[in-house]
Write an enzyme that holds these catalytic residues in place. Structure first.
Site, PDB file in Angstrom:
ATOM      1  N   ASP A   1       0.840  -1.180   0.000  1.00 27.53           N
ATOM      2  CA  ASP A   1       0.000   0.000   0.000  1.00 27.53           C
ATOM      3  C   ASP A   1       0.883   1.241   0.000  1.00 27.53           C
ATOM      4  O   ASP A   1       2.101   1.153   0.070  1.00 27.53           O
ATOM      5  CB  ASP A   1      -0.964  -0.007   1.189  1.00 27.53           C
ATOM      6  CG  ASP A   1      -0.247  -0.097   2.534  1.00 27.53           C
ATOM      7  OD1 ASP A   1       0.994  -0.159   2.533  1.00 27.53           O
ATOM      8  OD2 ASP A   1      -0.922  -0.121   3.576  1.00 27.53           O
TER       9      ASP A   1
ATOM     10  N   ASN B   1      31.495 -40.879   0.181  1.00 28.02           N
ATOM     11  CA  ASN B   1      32.032 -41.811   1.165  1.00 28.02           C
ATOM     12  C   ASN B   1      31.338 -43.166   1.124  1.00 28.02           C
ATOM     13  O   ASN B   1      31.974 -44.231   1.181  1.00 28.02           O
ATOM     14  CB  ASN B   1      31.899 -41.221   2.572  1.00 28.02           C
ATOM     15  CG  ASN B   1      32.900 -40.113   2.823  1.00 28.02           C
ATOM     16  OD1 ASN B   1      33.906 -39.992   2.117  1.00 28.02           O
ATOM     17  ND2 ASN B   1      32.632 -39.287   3.819  1.00 28.02           N
TER      18      ASN B   1
END
Length: 929
Positions: free
Chosen positions: A340, A670
Site C-alpha cells: 500500500d 564416502n
C-alpha cells in the site's frame, strides 16, 4: 455478585452457555452473568482470571518430549538401534555400547538445536500481541486478549478478531465473517436482539464467535466463554498443536526420503555382497545399516532449524518478526512486492491542509467534522478515529487550531466508513431542528450522488490531485423525518466542497526502493487512493517504468479484465489505484503465476491479499486480522526493513542449502567408496561405529554454517529450494570425493601395506579431513579465502574437526573404537592429497556453476507457487494470537470440551478474511443505536 438463574433453563451457579445467552435479552444476559454494563472492577477480574485461567489455546510451547521423539523418526536409525541390540544379544556388547554412545551424541545434537529453534519461534509469537478494548469499572482500557474473563464487557469494531465467544449487547451495522469456522466468506449480519431457543450455532445472530472477524460496524458485547470453552477453542484443540507443513518442509522431507531410499538400496546391495563373501551376518548387517545411515545428513533437521532460528533472531534485531520460521525461505525468494502507499511510501502522518468550498458558499470543513466517527457535539478528545478524521478533528474539532461551530447540533444516526461505498454518513439535527444527511468519502463516489457540480469544481479537484494531496468530498441533503441511514448513499446530495490532507513521502523511501531494486524485487503499489495522487507520489520517489512513466490500472479497469488479460496487464503496471480488497487479492494471485509475491499491508482490506501472497507482511501497529494473516510482522512500517528482511531470508536460506549440498555430496562419495571397497577387500573397510563417528564429527563442524558469510551475488537474486540442482551436485561432487578415497586405498594397501586396523584408521582420517576442509571451498562459488572468507566460527569448527581426526587414533577412545597409530609418511601424503583435492574441487566447481548459471544457494527461474492455505491452516494461524504461554495455569472448564461442534459445518476452504479496511473504532464509541 452471584449470578442468578437465567430464563431458558441454565443451572444455578454457572454462567449461561452461548446458546442460552443468545436466546436471552441483553439485560438478562448481564444479570445471569452477575455483571453490569460497567463491567467487572479490576479486583474481580483478577480473581476470576486466577480461578478460571487465561483465555488461551494450546500451541507454540517448546515441547521437550515432542522434539526428542522427532530425533528417532528416521526409520533407518530405528533399524540401527535394533541392529545394535542384536549385536549386544550376540555377545558383542562393547560394539553395541560404542554405537549407542555415538547415536546418543548425534540425537543429542539434533535435540538441543531443534529445541532452541522451537523456543525462538515461541518467543517471536509472544512479541506479536493482540489487545481488546474492555470496560473495567465503567472505564475503557486496552487488555491483552489472554486476560479476558467470562463477564467482561468488551468493544469490538471493524478489523477486530473476536477474542472470545460474545453475546452482543448493542451494535451498529454489525457484520462478521466466520469463514474460519464455516468456510463461508460471506459476512453474517449480527444484532443485539435475542434469537429463538434452539437456534443452531451457525445461525446465532446475537452472538460473535471467537476467532471470527468483524467485517463491518462495531459492537459492545459481553464475554460468555473463553479459551477452550469457546467453539473456536474446541476446534483448535481438536486439530492439535502442530500446524500443517509448509512447502519448504515438504521439500525437505521428500529429499530426505530420496536419500533414505538410496541408502536402503546401498544397504541391500552391500549386505548381499558381504554375505556372498561369507562374512559374519551381524557384522555385515551392522556395516550395511551404517552405510544407509551414513548417506543421510543426520543433522539436517537440526541444521535447518538452527539456521532458521539464528536467522530469525537476527531479523528480530532488524525489527522484522518472523511468525513461522519456514516462511523465511519465502521471504528470501520474493521478487515482487505489492504494497500500500500510506505509511509505506509516505509518512502515514496525515495532516489537514485546507478546505476548498464548492461554488461560493460551501462549508466542507464544518460538515465533514460532523461526519467524523466521534461526535464533536458530544465533546471528548476524538481519540481512536481513522487517520483522516483524527487529522480533521485536530484542525477544526473542539480544541483544534481553527474550531468549526457545532453548537446545537445533535447526531441522530451514523453509518461508519466502509470500503464498498468508500463513504461514511451521519444524520444530524441542526439548531433549528432541520434534519440533514452529511456524506463524506471518495470524490468520485460522492459526485455520483450529487446534482450537477459547479463548472470550477472539477478543475479544483484535479489540481488538488496533481499536488499529491489526499482529497475527501463532502456533500449534504435534506433528510426530512428520516431516522435511520440507508446502507448505501441515495441520490440528491449537494456538493459542499473538498477537504485536502497532506501525507508527505518518507525521507528514506527512495533509498529503500533502490535497495529492493538492487535485490531484484520489483515494487508495485495497490492503493484505495486516487490514481493521480498515487502516480505523483511514485514519480517523486523515482518509482517509474521505462521512459519515466508510471503505468496505472484502476479498479474499474481491473474489473473489466478477465484473468488472462489482467495477468498480462499487471506485469508492467506499477500502480493499482482505487482497488477493492477482492481486487488486491486477485492481482496478487495472478502475479504469483510468474513470480514469488510478497504483500505488505496492515488493514482489514489487506487480509485477503495477505493470504494470497507467498509471504504476507504486516505491521505491529496494524489491525489484528492483518497481523493474523501475515507470516512476517514489522515492528515499524518501513520498506527498508522489508529489504533487510529479504537479505536476511536469502542469507539464512543460502546457509541452509550449503549444508545440504556439502553433506549429501560428501556422504554420497564416502558411502559409494565404502560400497566399492567392501566388494574387493577381504575385510570390512570401516567398522559401523567408525562410520557413525565420522558422520557425527563432520556434522559437528556443519553446525557452525548458520554463522557463515554469504557472497553478495547470492543475495542479489531470489533463492529457492531446488531438488534437481542438489541431486546434480551430489552426483558430480560425490565421485570426485571417491577418487581420492581410492587414491587413499592405493596408498594404504600398495605403499604402506596396511592391515585391517591401519586401513580403517587411514581411511577414517583421510575421509574426515578432506570432507571437512572441502566445506571451506564448496561454501562459495568464488575463490575461498581470497575472494570469499568463511566466518571465524565455521573456520574454527572445521579445523577443530580435522585436528580431532588426526589426534583420535593416538588416544585411548580411538583404540576403543578400533583405531591404531599411523606412520608419519601417511600424514605427509595426506597433506599432498588434500591440496590436490582442493585444486580439483575448485576446477570442478568452476565448470559446474558455469553450466548451472547459479550459486550453491540461489537458483533462477520461476517457482511453482504453493496452494492457498486450507481450512486447517487458517485455524492454526488464527489461533496463534491466543497461544498459551509457557507455564500458564490450567483452565477450569464449566462445560465438557467436546471437539465436535454441532451446527458449524466446514463447507470448503475459504480465505480467513474478506473484510474491508479502516482503522478500528474508538474504544469509547457507543455501539447501541
Amino acid at each position: 455478585m452471584d449470578p442468578v438463574t437465567p430464563r431458558g433453563g441454565s443451572a444455578p451457579g454457572r454462567p449461561p452457555s452461548l446458546e442460552e445467552a443468545a436466546a436471552l435479552p441483553a439485560d438478562r444476559v448481564l444479570e445471569a452473568l452477575g455483571v453490569t454494563a460497567a463491567g467487572w472492577d479490576e479486583e474481580e477480574a483478577a480473581r476470576r482470571l486466577a480461578a478460571d485461567g487465561p483465555n488461551e489455546l494450546p500451541g507454540h510451547g517448546a515441547g521437550v518430549w515432542r522434539v526428542l521423539a522427532r530425533q528417532f523418526a528416521n526409520p533407518v536409525l530405528v533399524l540401527l538401534v535394533l541392529a545394535a541390540a542384536l549385536s549386544a544379544a550376540t555377545g558383542d556388547r562393547a560394539n553395541a555400547l560404542i554405537i549407542g554412545v555415538i547415536m546418543v551424541v548425534s540425537t543429542g545434537l539434533g535435540f538441543v538445536n531443534e529445541y532452541r529453534a522451537e523456543r525462538t519461534a515461541q518467543d517471536l509469537h509472544r512479541r506479536v500481541s493482540h489487545t481488546v478494548a474492555v470496560v473495567r469499572g465503567g472505564r475503557d482500557r486496552a487488555v491483552d486478549v489472554k486476560e479476558l474473563v467470562v463477564g467482561d464487557v468488551v468493544r469490538v469494531g471493524l478489523g477486530s478478531i473476536v477474542p472470545a465467544d460474545l453475546r452482543v449487547l448493542g451494535a451498529q451495522e454489525l457484520e462478521a465473517e466466520e469463514s474460519v469456522l464455516t468456510g463461508e466468506s460471506v459476512p453474517v449480519a449480527k444484532a443485539a436482539a435475542p434469537v429463538p431457543a434452539g437456534t443452531p450455532l451457525a445461525e446465532l445472530a446475537s452472538c460473535l464467535l471467537m476467532g471470527t472477524v468483524v467485517r463491518h460496524g462495531d459492537a459492545t458485547a459481553v464475554v460468555v466463554a473463553t479459551g477452550t470453552d469457546a467453539r473456536f477453542g474446541r476446534i483448535a484443540q481438536g486439530l492439535g498443536e502442530r500446524a500443517p507443513r509448509t512447502g519448504f518442509q515438504v521439500g525437505l522431507t521428500r529429499f530426505s526420503l530420496l536419500l533414505v531410499w538410496i541408502g536402503l538400496a546401498l544397504m541391500a546391495g552391500i549386505l548381499v555382497i558381504n554375505l556372498l563373501l561369507q562374512r559374519p551376518f551381524v557384522d555385515a548387517l551392522l556395516f550395511s545399516l551404517a552405510i544407509a545411515v551414513g548417506i543421510t545428513p543426520q543433522l539436517l533437521p537440526a541444521v535447518v532449524s538452527t539456521s532458521l532460528a539464528a536467522g530469525s533472531r537476527m531479523l528480530a534485531r532488524e525489527k522484522v518478526l518472523v511468525k513461522r520460521l519456514t516462511s523465511i525461505e519465502d521471504l528470501g525468494n520474493m521478487d515482487v512486492l505489492v504494497t500500500d502507499k500510506t505509511g509505506t511510501l509516505t509518512e502515514g502522518a496525515v495532516a489537514f491542509l485546507e478546505e476548498v468550498p464548492a461554488g461560493d458558499g460551501g462549508r466542507p470543513a464544518r460538515w465533514g467534522l460532523l461526519c467524523c466517527e466521534a461526535d464533536p457535539a458530544a465533546g471528548g478528545t476524538g481519540a481512536g478515529q481513522n487517520a483522516l478524521d483524527a487529522a480533521l478533528w485536530q484542525a477544526v474539532g473542539p480544541g483544534g487550531e481553527h474550531p468549526a461551530p457545532v453548537a446545537g447540533v445533535r447526531r441522530v444516526d451514523l453509518r461508519p466508513f466502509d470500503h464498498l461505498s468508500r463513504t461514511s454518513s451521519v444524520l444530524v439535527d441542526g439548531p433549528d431542528g432541520t434534519r440533514t444527511e452529511v456524506l463524506k468519502g471518495a470524490p468520485e463516489t460522492v459526485a455520483a450522488v450529487c446534482a450537477e457540480a459547479a463548472p470550477g469544481d472539477g478543475a479544483a479537484l484535479q489540481e488538488l490531485f496533481r499536488r499529491g494531496l489526499r482529497v475527501i468530498a463532502v456533500a449534504v441533503r435534506p433528510a426530512g423525518q428520516e431516522t435511520e441511514l440507508a446502507p448505501r448513499p441515495p441520490a440528491g446530495f449537494a456538493l459542499e466542497g473538498y477537504l485536502a490532507f497532506v501525507d508527505r513521502p518518507k525521507a528514506d523511501a527512495e533509498r529503500s526502493l533502490r535497495e529492493l531494486a538492487d535485490l531484484g524485487v520489483a515494487v508495485k503499489v495497490a492503493t484505495g487512493d486516487n490514481a493521480v495522487v498515487a502516480v505523483t507520489v511514485c514519480r517523486g520517489l523515482g518509482l517509474t517504468g521505462p521512459g519515466g512513466e508510471v503505468p496505472v490500472l484502476t479498479g474499474e479497469q481491473v474489473a473489466d479484465l478477465d484473468d488472462a488479460a489482467l495477468a498480462e496487464a499487471a506485469a508492467p503496471t506499477l500502480v493499482f489505484a482505487r482497488v477493492s480488497p477482492e481486487q488486491k487479492a486477485r492481482i496478487v494471485r495472478l502475479l504469483r503465476a510468474r513470480h514469488s509475491v510478497g504483500y505488505l499491508g496492515d488493514g482489514v482490506n489487506d487480509a485477503l491479499a495477505l493470504h494470497q501472497a507467498d509471504v504476507g507482511v504486516s505491521v505491529d501497529t496494524g489491525t489484528d486480522v492483518a497481523k493474523d494473516a501475515a507470516d512476517v510482522v514489522l515492528l515499524e512500517k518501513d520498506l527498508g526493513d522489508v529489504a533487510r528482511g529479504v537479505r536476511g531470508g536469502r542469507r539464512i536460506f543460502a546457509n541452509t542449502v550449503k549444508y545440504v549440498l556439502m553433506g549429501t555430496s560428501s556422504n554420497f562419495g564416502n558411502m559409494f567408496s565404502a560400497a566399492a571397497a567392501s566388494a574387493f577387500l577381504p575385510f570390512l573397510p570401516m567398522l559401523p561405529q567408525q562410520i557413525l563417528l565420522n558422520n557425527v564429527l563432520y556434522d559437528c563442524s556443519q553446525l557452525a554454517i548458520p554463522t557463515d558469510r554469504v557472497d553478495e551475488q547470492q543475495l542479489r537474486r531470489p533463492a529457492h529450494w531446488d531438488l534437481a540442482q542438489i541431486r546434480r551436485f551430489m552426483v558430480v561432487f560425490g565421485p570426485v570425493s571417491s577418487m581420492f578415497d581410492f587414491a587413499t586405498f592405493a596408498l594404504l594397501l600398495g605403499v604402506l601395506y596396511a592391515g585391517p586396523e591401519e586401513f580403517r584408521t587411514g581411511w577414517f582420517v583421510e575421509s574426515l579431513a578432506t570432507q571437512s576442509l572441502i566445506v571451506l571451498a564448496i561454501r562459495t562459488r568464488r575463490v575461498p579465502f581470497l575472494r570469499s572468507r568463511p566466518s571465524p566460527a565455521l573456520t574454527a569448527a572445521v579445523l577443530a574437526v580435522v585436528a580431532a581426526g588426526v589426534v583420535l587414533p593416538l588416544t585411548a577412545p580411538g583404540r576403543l573404537v578400533g583405531f591404531v597409530p599411523l606412520p608419519g609418511r601417511f600424514y605427509a601424503a595426506l597433506a599432498v592429497m588434500a591440496v590436490l583435492y582442493l585444486v580439483l574441487i575448485e576446477t570442478t566447481k568452476h565448470f559446474f556453476f558455469r553450466g548451472e548459471g547459479t550459486g550453491p544457494a540461489a537458483t533462477g527461474g520461476p517457482v511453482r507457487p504453493p496452494s492457498p492455505p486450507h481450512h486447517a491452516a487458517g485455524v492454526h494461524r488464527r489461533a496463534t494470537g491466543f497461544a498459551a504461554r509457557r507455564g500458564a495455569p490450567a483452565r477450569v472448564s464449566y462445560r465438557a470440551r467436546a471437539v465436535s461442534v454441532p451446527g458449524v459445518t466446514g463447507r470448503g476452504s475459504a480465505p480467513d478474511d474478506g473484510g474491508p479496511a479502516a482503522a478500528a473504532p474508538p474504544p469509547g464509541r457507543t455501539a447501541a443505536r
